[in-house]
Design a protein around this motif. Structure first.
Motif: not given
Length: 179
Positions: A62-76
């Motif tokens: 969470v920044g001052s006025c923004d958000v970052s969402r992430r997904r990390v792939v576990m499939t090789d």
């Protein structure tokens, strides 16, 4: 003196217009709503990929006025299949009306970046050992609390894990090599 005033007036008008745009967008959506929109963007692209990739949540920032969402792939994802993955994602994002902003064709660490019509930045990067990372960055929105994502991860991550491990799930398709 007159030559200095006109550029200052123009710069002031541009600044006020930018503030007005940010304020009007911010009044329409807060950080939680933007995070939920990000989850929908991530869910939709991951549902498009067949065979299914297994993933875990990356950190939400969470920044001052923004958000970052992430997904990390576990499939090789093997080097031979990285192009397939980027192609599927690229076609889906274009079909969804996203504007491609950067395409990195690096053999080892390719990536694609795009922007949605409503200003969300999306990306897919391939990292070490074929691990794929999806991320959505929101535009500037009204400040609010941000809850954890309610999208259920499709891979197991030990709740005590300090770091997300390298990809550890084999797929007959995604992990296949050309040998």
């Amino acid at each position: 003196m007159r030559r200095l005033i006109l550029p200052l007036v123009v710069a002031g008008c541009i600044a006020l217009t930018a503030v007005g745009c940010a304020t009007s967008r911010g009044s329409e959506m807060d950080m939680q709503a933007a995070a939920e929109r990000s989850d929908k963007i991530l869910d939709s692209v991951l549902q498009e990929i067949r065979p299914e990739l297994r993933w875990v949540h990356g950190p939400t920032t969470v920044g001052s006025c923004d958000v970052s969402r992430r997904r990390v792939v576990m499939t090789d994802i093997s080097a031979e299949r990285r192009g397939n993955l980027l192609g599927v994602v690229d076609r889906f994002w274009r079909k969804s009306g996203y504007r491609m902003t950067v395409i990195n064709n690096d053999l080892d660490f390719p990536a694609i970046y795009a922007r949605t019509r409503d200003g969300f930045g999306v990306r897919l990067r391939i990292g070490g050992e074929g691990q794929a990372f999806f991320q959505v960055d929101t535009p500037c929105v009204r400040k609010s609390e941000v809850a954890r994502s309610t999208s259920p991860a499709t891979a197991f991550l030990d709740p005590d894990a300090e770091l997300i491990p390298r990809p550890n799930i084999h797929s007959d398709f995604w992990s296949a090599s050309g040998s």
